[in-house]
Design a protein around this motif. Structure first.
Motif, PDB file in Angstrom:
ATOM      1  N   LEU A 164       1.245  -0.214  -6.754  1.00  0.00           N
ATOM      2  CA  LEU A 164       1.039   0.570  -5.530  1.00  0.00           C
ATOM      3  C   LEU A 164      -0.121   0.028  -4.703  1.00  0.00           C
ATOM      4  N   THR A 165      -1.177  -0.390  -5.382  1.00  0.00           N
ATOM      5  CA  THR A 165      -2.319  -0.976  -4.677  1.00  0.00           C
ATOM      6  C   THR A 165      -1.905  -2.245  -3.963  1.00  0.00           C
ATOM      7  N   GLN A 166      -1.146  -3.103  -4.639  1.00  0.00           N
ATOM      8  CA  GLN A 166      -0.693  -4.353  -4.009  1.00  0.00           C
ATOM      9  C   GLN A 166       0.253  -4.079  -2.848  1.00  0.00           C
ATOM     10  N   MET A 167       1.146  -3.104  -3.002  1.00  0.00           N
ATOM     11  CA  MET A 167       2.059  -2.738  -1.907  1.00  0.00           C
ATOM     12  C   MET A 167       1.261  -2.223  -0.711  1.00  0.00           C
ATOM     13  N   TYR A 168       0.263  -1.399  -0.959  1.00  0.00           N
ATOM     14  CA  TYR A 168      -0.562  -0.867   0.129  1.00  0.00           C
ATOM     15  C   TYR A 168      -1.265  -2.007   0.857  1.00  0.00           C
ATOM     16  N   LEU A 169      -1.824  -2.930   0.098  1.00  0.00           N
ATOM     17  CA  LEU A 169      -2.526  -4.053   0.721  1.00  0.00           C
ATOM     18  C   LEU A 169      -1.567  -4.946   1.507  1.00  0.00           C
ATOM     19  N   LEU A 170      -0.363  -5.147   1.000  1.00  0.00           N
ATOM     20  CA  LEU A 170       0.624  -5.947   1.737  1.00  0.00           C
ATOM     21  C   LEU A 170       1.015  -5.274   3.046  1.00  0.00           C
ATOM     22  N   VAL A 171       1.247  -3.973   3.006  1.00  0.00           N
ATOM     23  CA  VAL A 171       1.608  -3.241   4.220  1.00  0.00           C
ATOM     24  C   VAL A 171       0.446  -3.249   5.208  1.00  0.00           C
ATOM     25  N   LEU A 178      11.402  -2.574   4.134  1.00  0.00           N
ATOM     26  CA  LEU A 178      12.721  -2.180   4.607  1.00  0.00           C
ATOM     27  C   LEU A 178      13.601  -1.904   3.408  1.00  0.00           C
ATOM     28  N   ASN A 179      14.101  -0.684   3.312  1.00  0.00           N
ATOM     29  CA  ASN A 179      14.982  -0.299   2.211  1.00  0.00           C
ATOM     30  C   ASN A 179      14.382  -0.607   0.847  1.00  0.00           C
ATOM     31  N   GLY A 180      13.097  -0.389   0.691  1.00  0.00           N
ATOM     32  CA  GLY A 180      12.440  -0.604  -0.596  1.00  0.00           C
ATOM     33  C   GLY A 180      12.087  -2.053  -0.879  1.00  0.00           C
ATOM     34  N   GLN A 181      12.339  -2.956   0.065  1.00  0.00           N
ATOM     35  CA  GLN A 181      12.033  -4.359  -0.156  1.00  0.00           C
ATOM     36  C   GLN A 181      11.029  -4.819   0.888  1.00  0.00           C
ATOM     37  N   LEU A 182      10.186  -5.770   0.497  1.00  0.00           N
ATOM     38  CA  LEU A 182       9.214  -6.322   1.430  1.00  0.00           C
ATOM     39  C   LEU A 182       9.897  -7.260   2.412  1.00  0.00           C
ATOM     40  N   ALA A 183       9.469  -7.193   3.636  1.00  0.00           N
ATOM     41  CA  ALA A 183       9.985  -8.111   4.652  1.00  0.00           C
ATOM     42  C   ALA A 183       8.822  -8.526   5.540  1.00  0.00           C
ATOM     43  N   ILE A 184       8.923  -9.725   6.110  1.00  0.00           N
ATOM     44  CA  ILE A 184       7.853 -10.210   6.987  1.00  0.00           C
ATOM     45  C   ILE A 184       8.129  -9.779   8.407  1.00  0.00           C
TER      46      ILE A 184
END
Length: 184
Positions: A164-171, A178-184
């Motif tokens: 969750l920490t990594q996802m937050y930092l990526l966002v 998008l739909n649960g997947q990371l996109a650039i």
């Protein structure tokens, strides 16, 4: 942060005392959940309250692998790292019961999950007082009794909080989900 660790160690000590008291007072309703692997009487006395139900499955997987279909419900990572720790300690001359390595892994990942929770709450809440309150609630949660037994919950919680920490930092850095997947 030191006050959080003092709270954690105090609450953990209370949970351990409680676990031993309940084990001494209450009679087991299910006799099939006893730790019955190669252990001397001291190991059985010390470890018995922490090894019931699912924790025995993890120990059996670590010792014997997946012998039965019912074992497939238990992901092997926790058993693998616990057995690896016991084997690593054995190579340096510390021949301990594998149960101690399970409890050590559980304890270490509980501390790491507290640290990871602290990092995530600081990122998301951006308010030190709120961070302290949420961290204290996390430490004192009744669900943390599962972090005191040989269950994989503390490992799972640490990995979830780290993700969750990594996802937050990526966002925060411009990635979109998008739909649960990371996109650039």
């Amino acid at each position: 942060m030191n006050s959080h660790y003092k709270l954690f160690f105090t609450f953990t000590l209370i949970k351990i005392i409680y676990i031993y008291l309940v084990d001494a007072i209450a009679e087991d309703e299910d006799q099939s959940t006893k730790l019955s692997i190669n252990a001397n009487s001291f190991d059985l006395t010390v470890l018995k309250p922490f090894f019931r139900f699912d924790s025995l499955m993890f120990v059996n997987i670590a010792n014997d692998g997946y012998l039965y279909e019912k074992n497939s419900a238990f992901f092997p990572f926790y058993s693998i790292i616990s057995k690896g720790l016991a084997s690593g300690l054995k190579t340096i001359g510390l021949d301990i019961h594998i149960g101690y390595s399970f409890l050590l892994i559980t304890f270490v990942f509980q501390i790491l999950s507290i640290k990871q929770f602290s990092i995530l709450s600081k990122l998301v809440l951006k308010n030190q007082r709120l961070c302290d309150i949420t961290l204290n609630l996390y430490i004192l949660s009744p669900a943390t009794v599962f972090f005191s037994a040989a269950y994989s919950e503390s490992l799972f919680m640490f990995l979830c909080l780290a993700a969750l920490t990594q996802m937050y930092l990526l966002v925060e850095n411009g990635f979109k989900i998008l739909n649960g997947q990371l996109a650039i």
